[in-house]
Design a protein around this motif. Structure first.
Motif, PDB file in Angstrom:
ATOM      1  N   GLU A 142       0.912  -1.337  -0.158  1.00 33.58           N
ATOM      2  CA  GLU A 142       0.054  -0.042   0.047  1.00 33.58           C
ATOM      3  C   GLU A 142       0.703   1.362  -0.055  1.00 33.58           C
ATOM      4  OE1 GLU A 142      -3.515   0.168   0.957  1.00 33.58           O
ATOM      5  OE2 GLU A 142      -3.595   2.303   1.114  1.00 33.58           O
ATOM      6  N   ALA A 143       2.054   1.266   0.925  1.00 33.43           N
ATOM      7  CA  ALA A 143       2.716   2.356   0.914  1.00 33.43           C
ATOM      8  C   ALA A 143       3.664   2.666  -0.392  1.00 33.43           C
ATOM      9  CB  ALA A 143       3.764   2.249   1.944  1.00 33.43           C
ATOM     10  N   VAL A 144       3.927   1.423  -1.114  1.00 32.06           N
ATOM     11  CA  VAL A 144       4.585   1.785  -2.485  1.00 32.06           C
ATOM     12  C   VAL A 144       3.580   2.456  -3.444  1.00 32.06           C
ATOM     13  CG1 VAL A 144       5.590   0.326  -4.302  1.00 32.06           C
ATOM     14  CG2 VAL A 144       5.996  -0.691  -2.000  1.00 32.06           C
ATOM     15  N   ALA A 145       2.641   1.814  -3.356  1.00 31.49           N
ATOM     16  CA  ALA A 145       1.387   2.518  -4.387  1.00 31.49           C
ATOM     17  C   ALA A 145       1.283   3.795  -4.120  1.00 31.49           C
ATOM     18  CB  ALA A 145       0.266   1.648  -4.347  1.00 31.49           C
ATOM     19  N   LYS A 146       1.053   4.112  -2.959  1.00 34.85           N
ATOM     20  CA  LYS A 146       0.726   5.513  -2.524  1.00 34.85           C
ATOM     21  C   LYS A 146       1.884   6.425  -2.799  1.00 34.85           C
ATOM     22  CE  LYS A 146      -3.270   5.609   0.588  1.00 34.85           C
ATOM     23  NZ  LYS A 146      -3.727   5.692   1.901  1.00 34.85           N
ATOM     24  N   SER A 147       3.072   5.821  -2.762  1.00 33.78           N
ATOM     25  CA  SER A 147       4.318   6.699  -2.906  1.00 33.78           C
ATOM     26  C   SER A 147       4.773   7.078  -4.373  1.00 33.78           C
ATOM     27  CB  SER A 147       5.423   6.209  -2.201  1.00 33.78           C
ATOM     28  OG  SER A 147       5.900   4.931  -2.673  1.00 33.78           O
ATOM     29  N   GLN A 148       4.119   6.293  -5.147  1.00 32.44           N
ATOM     30  CA  GLN A 148       4.588   6.340  -6.780  1.00 32.44           C
ATOM     31  C   GLN A 148       4.059   7.849  -7.161  1.00 32.44           C
ATOM     32  OE1 GLN A 148       6.511   3.717  -8.327  1.00 32.44           O
ATOM     33  NE2 GLN A 148       6.321   3.421  -6.204  1.00 32.44           N
ATOM     34  N   VAL A 149       5.056   8.680  -7.696  1.00 28.84           N
ATOM     35  CA  VAL A 149       4.710   9.876  -8.281  1.00 28.84           C
ATOM     36  C   VAL A 149       4.701  10.094  -9.607  1.00 28.84           C
ATOM     37  CG1 VAL A 149       5.075  12.491  -8.062  1.00 28.84           C
ATOM     38  CG2 VAL A 149       5.446  11.048  -5.893  1.00 28.84           C
ATOM     39  N   ILE A 150       3.658  10.154 -10.264  1.00 31.56           N
ATOM     40  CA  ILE A 150       3.601  10.412 -11.874  1.00 31.56           C
ATOM     41  C   ILE A 150       4.105  11.632 -12.229  1.00 31.56           C
ATOM     42  CG2 ILE A 150       2.502  10.009 -13.975  1.00 31.56           C
ATOM     43  CD1 ILE A 150       0.635   7.960 -12.332  1.00 31.56           C
ATOM     44  N   LEU A 151       5.282  11.504 -12.986  1.00 26.83           N
ATOM     45  CA  LEU A 151       5.752  13.096 -13.432  1.00 26.83           C
ATOM     46  C   LEU A 151       5.413  13.266 -15.008  1.00 26.83           C
ATOM     47  CD1 LEU A 151       9.390  13.100 -11.880  1.00 26.83           C
ATOM     48  CD2 LEU A 151       7.247  14.024 -10.998  1.00 26.83           C
ATOM     49  N   LYS A 152       5.166  12.450 -15.746  1.00 24.09           N
ATOM     50  CA  LYS A 152       5.025  12.479 -16.923  1.00 24.09           C
ATOM     51  C   LYS A 152       3.711  11.350 -17.651  1.00 24.09           C
ATOM     52  CE  LYS A 152       6.983  12.865 -21.682  1.00 24.09           C
ATOM     53  NZ  LYS A 152       8.035  13.000 -22.575  1.00 24.09           N
ATOM     54  N   ASN A 153       2.786  11.725 -18.230  1.00 17.15           N
ATOM     55  CA  ASN A 153       2.179  10.710 -18.986  1.00 17.15           C
ATOM     56  C   ASN A 153       1.576  11.101 -20.108  1.00 17.15           C
ATOM     57  OD1 ASN A 153       0.357   8.426 -19.449  1.00 17.15           O
ATOM     58  ND2 ASN A 153      -1.065   8.934 -17.733  1.00 17.15           N
ATOM     59  N   ASP A 154       1.968  10.892 -21.215  1.00 19.90           N
ATOM     60  CA  ASP A 154       1.332  11.078 -22.415  1.00 19.90           C
ATOM     61  C   ASP A 154       0.036  10.423 -22.890  1.00 19.90           C
ATOM     62  OD1 ASP A 154       3.073  13.179 -22.531  1.00 19.90           O
ATOM     63  OD2 ASP A 154       4.450  12.284 -24.256  1.00 19.90           O
ATOM     64  N   GLY A 155      -0.341   9.601 -21.849  1.00 20.60           N
ATOM     65  CA  GLY A 155      -1.644   8.682 -22.140  1.00 20.60           C
ATOM     66  C   GLY A 155      -1.203   7.127 -22.052  1.00 20.60           C
ATOM     67  N   VAL A 156       0.107   6.887 -21.978  1.00 23.14           N
ATOM     68  CA  VAL A 156       0.236   5.181 -21.891  1.00 23.14           C
ATOM     69  C   VAL A 156      -0.127   4.670 -20.620  1.00 23.14           C
ATOM     70  CG1 VAL A 156       1.959   5.436 -23.922  1.00 23.14           C
ATOM     71  CG2 VAL A 156       2.796   6.073 -21.380  1.00 23.14           C
ATOM     72  N   LEU A 157      -0.251   5.362 -19.651  1.00 24.75           N
ATOM     73  CA  LEU A 157      -0.847   4.941 -18.566  1.00 24.75           C
ATOM     74  C   LEU A 157      -2.108   5.452 -17.991  1.00 24.75           C
ATOM     75  CD1 LEU A 157       2.081   5.851 -15.856  1.00 24.75           C
ATOM     76  CD2 LEU A 157       1.666   3.581 -16.981  1.00 24.75           C
ATOM     77  N   PRO A 158      -3.071   4.665 -17.480  1.00 27.90           N
ATOM     78  CA  PRO A 158      -2.824   3.093 -17.059  1.00 27.90           C
ATOM     79  C   PRO A 158      -2.495   2.222 -18.302  1.00 27.90           C
ATOM     80  CG  PRO A 158      -5.236   3.544 -16.823  1.00 27.90           C
ATOM     81  CD  PRO A 158      -4.394   4.992 -17.086  1.00 27.90           C
ATOM     82  N   LEU A 159      -1.846   1.310 -17.902  1.00 28.68           N
ATOM     83  CA  LEU A 159      -1.486   0.239 -19.142  1.00 28.68           C
ATOM     84  C   LEU A 159      -2.695  -0.481 -19.487  1.00 28.68           C
ATOM     85  CD1 LEU A 159       1.694  -1.169 -17.339  1.00 28.68           C
ATOM     86  CD2 LEU A 159       1.826   0.215 -19.439  1.00 28.68           C
TER      87      LEU A 159
END
Ligand code: BGC
Ligand code: BGC
Length: 746
Positions: A368-385
Motif C-alpha cells: 500500500e505504501a509503495v502504491a501511495k508513494s509512486q509519483v507520476i511526473l509525465k504521462n502522454d496517455g500510456v498510463l494506465p497500461l
C-alpha cells in the motif's frame, strides 16, 4: 537503584558497543547498559543469520547481564538497539518498507503509524528492544547521501511523519500498550541539522543564524517529544563549527531546556570521537555536553576505564553520571525491562514467532505504501497500461529487489550484489508487473538489455541509482549520469515502441533526457520488498495519489532547491492517472556533461557511473562481490567501507573498465609479496609487475602510477591477473593526464 550501583556499573550503563566487538563473557564482566548491531553487523559474525540466531544472541547477552552481582548491587538487564529504518531490514525475511522519502510522498501519517507498528512487531520477533528510527532530518540539499532517509524538505511534513512513526513504534503515550506488546523504543535522529550541511556533505558543518536553522532543522523534535519519543540521537554534524556531540548549548540548553526533553540522548557511531580534543575512548566532553549514552562500537572497555577515572579525578561530577544513568533506567523501566516481571528476550511477546517476519498483513501495508508513494511526473496517455497488452520489462534494476530497497538493507550499504535469493517472500518490480499483466489478459517479458523476439506493445524501463548509505551517497551534483536507462529508452523510441520509465532513486535528480525519451515517467523512490505496489499504479488498480515531498530540479547543478524557483516539478506535484497534459520538450543541456568524463573511477567506496568492475567475466557491481576466483569486499581505510579488498585465487583476474583519459593512478595496499606472477594489462600490452609488487608489498597504502611508459597505449581499462593466490586492496582509482614521458611507479 542508582544509589545502590557502583561507579563501574553506572558508567557501563552509558556505554553501547556493537555486537561483533564483545562477547557474553565481556557482557558479564562489564554489564554494558545497551548494545547495537551496526548496519554491517549480524549475530555471531553472520550478517545473513536466520532470525533465530538474532534471538539467541539477545538471550545470551540478557543472561550475561543478569548474573547475580556481589554486595546486593541491583541487576540491570541490558537492551539491544538496531537500525530498523525501513522495516527490520538487517534481518533476512523482514518486510522492507519504502524509505522515508517515499513515505513523505504518500502524505499519509496513518499509514506511517501502521508501518511503525509492523516494524516493532518484527523487531520483537528477534528479541530486540530499541529502534534507531525515525530519521527526522529535513534534507535541504539533495546532494546529501541520506536524502532518502528524510521524509521531506518541508519541516512540517517531516514533523508529522516522524511523530506518526514514533507512535507506531512505541504506541500512543498513555495508551495501555505503550512500550508493551508489539511496541519498541523509538529514536528521533539526528539532533540536529543533519539535513542542512554545507553542500550536502554528510557529517559536515551547518552554517547560519541559529534561530533560522532551528526554524527548519529542529522543527520535528518538539513534535516527536510530544508524541513521546523516548530517545534522541545526537548528530554527527557541526553547527557553526561545533560538533553536536559536544554542543552543550544545543544538546542541553535547547533540547532539555527549551524543548523539555526528558528521555535519553544517545550518541551516534563514534560521534563523540569527532569532538575537538576527544578520541573515541577518551571523551568526558560529550557527557558534560549532555550525551547520556556513548555509541562506541569497538572501544567500549577503553572508554569505560577513562570515564571511570574521570569521575574519580573530578573531571566529571558523579551527579552527571547519576542523571544519565537514571534516564537509561527510567526507559528500561517503562519498556518493562526492569523489575520482577522482566522477561528474557525469547519469553517476551512475539519473540520467536518467526512467521511474523514478513507476514502477509505487514507486506500488504508495505505494498500500500509503495502504491501511495509512486509519483507520476509525465504521462502522454500510456498510463494506465491497457489490459491485454504485451509488455517488455527492461533494465537490470527491474528484477533486483536489493536495488529497489536501497541502503540499510541486509547490509549497511545495500547493493545489487544481494541477489533475490536473499529476500525470501519479497516481490520484485518485475514480478509485480508480470502478475498484473497476466491478470489483465496480457503478457510480460523480462529482458534486462531490452532485446526481444516479438515486438511488444509497450516497454517499461526500470532504472535508477544503485544503493548507498550515508556519505557513500554524497554527490557533487544531481545529474543522473548512468545511461543504461536512457539508452534503452532511446532504442525503444527509435523502434516506435512507447515507454514507461520507473525511476528508482533516493532523491530527485536531473533526468530531463530520460523524461524526454519516455512517454510516461514515474518517480518510484526506493520501494523495498513489495514491488507489486508499482504495478498497482501502472495498471490503474489503484489511484495515483503520490505527491513530491521534495522539489524536483530543472537543472543538473544540484544547488539547494527548496521551493518553486528552479523547480521542474514543485513540492506537491504528482499527476493522477488521467492527467495526460503534455510535458513538452525539456532542456537537455548540463554543464557537467560537457567536460571530460569523471576522472575518479573509484573513490570513497563508490565506482563512478559508467565504470565497471569484473572478474573472470563476472560483473562486480560497485566493486563488490565474487566472480572468476576473485572475492571483493568492502574494507575501511579512512572511513567505513571506503576501500575494497580483493582476494585472488590462482589463475584469476580482475578488470576495471570505462572511458577516460591519461594515466591510471591507483591507491593500493599489498600486505604480502605475490606468491606467483602478477601482470597488468591495458590495451594490447601485458606487463609483468611481479618484481615491482614484491618491492611494494608490506609497505602500507601506496600509489601506483601507470603511464604509457609501462602500459603502452592506454586501453579502455586495466586487467590485473595472477597465477597464484594474492591479496590486493584498492582505495582509489583515478585517471589523469600526466606530462609526456612520466615513468610508471609502484
Ligand atoms: C548512523 C546512524 C545509525 C548508527 C548505527 C550511524 O553511522 O549515522 O543513523 O543509527 O550509525 O548504525
Ligand atoms: C556500520 C553502520 C554505521 C557506519 C558508520 C558501518 O560500518 O555498519 O551501522 O552506521 O559504519 O559510519
Amino acid at each position: 537503584m542508582v544509589s545502590r550501583m557502583s561507579l563501574e556499573r553506572k558508567v557501563a550503563q552509558l556505554i553501547q558497543p556493537q555486537i561483533n566487538s564483545f562477547d557474553a563473557e565481556e557482557m558479564r564482566e562489564y554489564r554494558w547498559g545497551s548494545y547495537l548491531n551496526g548496519g554491517n553487523g549480524g549475530p555471531y559474525g553472520d550478517e545473513f543469520a536466520p532470525a533465530s540466531e538474532w534471538l539467541r544472541l539477545a538471550d545470551e547477552m540478557w543472561d550475561a547481564s543478569t548474573q547475580p552481582l556481589p554486595d546486593g548491587e541491583p541487576i540491570i538487564p541490558t537492551m539491544w538497539g538496531t537500525d530498523a529504518v525501513h522495516g527490520h531490514t538487517n534481518v533476512v525475511q523482514a518486510t522492507i518498507f519504502p524509505h522515508n522519502i517515499a513515505l513523505g510522498a504518500t502524505g499519509d501519517p496513518d499509514l506511517v503509524r501502521l508501518i511503525g507498528a509492523a516494524t516493532a512487531t518484527e523487531i520483537e520477533v528477534t528479541g530486540i528492544d530499541w529502534n534507531f528510527s525515525p530519521t527526522v532530518a529535513v534534507a535541504r540539499d539533495d546532494r546529501w547521501g541520506r536524502t532518502y532517509e528524510s521524509y521531506s524538505e518541508d519541516p512540517e511534513l517531516v514533523a508529522q511523519m516522524g511523530a506518526a512513526l514514533v507512535e507506531g513504534l512505541q504506541g500512543k503515550k498513555g495508551a495501555e500498550d505503550y512500550l508493551g506488546r508489539g511496541r519498541v523504543i523509538a529514536t528521533a535522529k539526528h539532533f540536529f541539522g543533519d539535513g542542512g550541511t554545507d553542500q550536502g556533505v554528510d557529517q559536515g558543518d551547518v552554517n547560519g543564524d541559529i534561530d533560522a536553522l532551528k526554524s527548519i532543522h529542529a522543527v520535528p523534535y518538539p513534535v516527536a517529544i510530544e508524541a513521546g519519543v523516548e530517545t534522541i540521537m545526537a548528530s554527527f554534524n557541526s553547527i557553526n563549527g561545533t560538533k553536536m556531540h559536544g554542543n552543550e548549548a544545543l544538546l542541553t540548553g535547547v533540547l532539555r531546556g527549551e524543548m523539555g526533553f526528558e528521555g535519553l540522548v544517545v550518541g551516534d557511531w563514534n560521534g563523540h570521537g569527532q569532538i575537538a580534543g576527544c578520541t573515541v575512548s577518551d571523551c568526558p566532553q560529550a557527557l558534560m555536553a549532555g550525551l547520556d549514552i556513548y555509541m562506541v562500537p569497538d572501544d567500549a572497555v577503553a572508554l569505560h576505564s577513562s570515564l571511570v577515572a574521570q569521575v574519580r579525578d573530578g573531571t566529571i561530577p558523579e551527579a552527571r553520571v547519576d542523571e544519565a544513568v537514571a534516564r537509561v533506567l527510567r526507559i528500561k523501566q517503562r519498556a518493562g525491562l526492569l523489575g520482577p516481571d522482566a522477561q528474557r528476550p525469547s519469553a517476551r511477546p512475539n519473540a520467536g514467532e518467526y512467521d511474523k517476519l514478513g507476514m502477509a498483513p505487514h507486506r500488504a501495508v508495505a505494498r500500500e505504501a509503495v502504491a501511495k508513494s509512486q509519483v507520476i511526473l509525465k504521462n502522454d496517455g500510456v498510463l494506465p497500461l491497457k489490459p491485454g497488452a504485451d509488455i517488455l520489462v527492461a533494465g537490470v534494476a527491474a528484477d533486483s529487489i536489493a536495488q529497489a530497497a536501497g541502503g540499510w538493507t541486509l547490509t549497511w550499504q545495500g547493493g545489487r550484489e544481494l541477489t533475490n535469493d536473499y529476500f525470501p517472500g519479497a516481490t520484485s518490480i518485475w514480478a509485480g508487473i508480470e502478475e498484473a499483466a497476466q491478470e489483465s489478459g496480457g503478457s510480460a517479458t523480462l529482458s534486462a538489455d531490452g532485446t526481444f523476439e516479438e515486438r511488444p506493445d509497450i516497454a517499461i524501463v526500470v532504472f535508477g541509482e544503485e544503493p548507498y548509505a550515508e556519505f557513500a551517497g554524497d554527490r557533487k551534483n544531481l545529474i543522473f549520469a548512468d545511461t543504461e536507462g536512457l539508452e534503452l529508452l532511446r532504442k525503444f523510441e527509435e523502434q516506435g515502441i512507447p515507454t514507461v520509465s520507473v525511476f528508482l532513486s533516493g532523491r530527485p535528480m536531473w533526468v530531463n533526457r530520460e523524461l524526454n525519451a519516455s512517454d510516461a515517467f514515474v518517480a518510484s523512490w526506493l520501494p523495498g520488498s513489495e514491488g507489486a505496489g508499482v504495478a498497482d499504479i501502472l495498471f490503474g488498480a489503484k489511484a495515483a495519489t503520490g505527491k513530491l515531498s521534495f522539489s524536483w530540479p530543472a537543472n543538473c547543478e544540484g544547488n539547494p532547491l527548496n521551493g518553486p524557483d528552479g523547480a521542474l516539478f514543485a513540492l506537491g506535484y504528482g499527476r493522477s492517472l488521467d492527467d495526460t497534459a503534455p510535458l513538452g520538450d525539456l532542456d537537455e543541456g548540463c554543464g557537467f556533461l560537457d567536460g571530460a568524463p569523471a576522472a575518479d573511477w573509484f573513490v570513497n567506496g563508490r565506482l563512478s557511473a559508467g565504470i565497471s568492475a569484473s572478474a573472470g567475466g563476472m560483473d562486480l557491481p560497485n566493486l563488490r562481490g565474487e566472480g572468476g576466483g576473485v572475492v571483493a569486499r568492502g574494507i575501511d581505510r579512512n572511513r567505513q567501507e571506503d576501500a575494497r579488498e580483493l582476494t585472488f585465487g590462482p589463475d584469476s583476474s580482475f578488470t576495471v573498465s570505462g572511458e577516460g583519459e591519461g594515466a591510471y593512478i591507483i591507491t593500493y595496499n599489498l600486505p604480502a609479496a605475490p606468491a606467483g606472477t602478477v601482470t597488468i594489462a591495458s590495451g594490447e600490452r601485458t606487463e609483468d609487475v611481479t618484481r615491482r609488487m614484491t618491492v611494494a608489498a608490506g609497505k602500507g597504502w601506496r600509489e601506483m602510477v601507470l603511464t604509457e611508459a609501462c602500459l603502452g597505449e592506454f586501453g579502455d581499462g586495466l586487467t590485473i591477473a595472477t597465477n597464484a593466490p594474492l591479496q590486493f586492496s584498492i582505495a582509489q582509482i583515478s585517471r589523469s593526464t600526466l606530462p609526456e614521458g612520466t615513468e610508471c611507479s609502484f
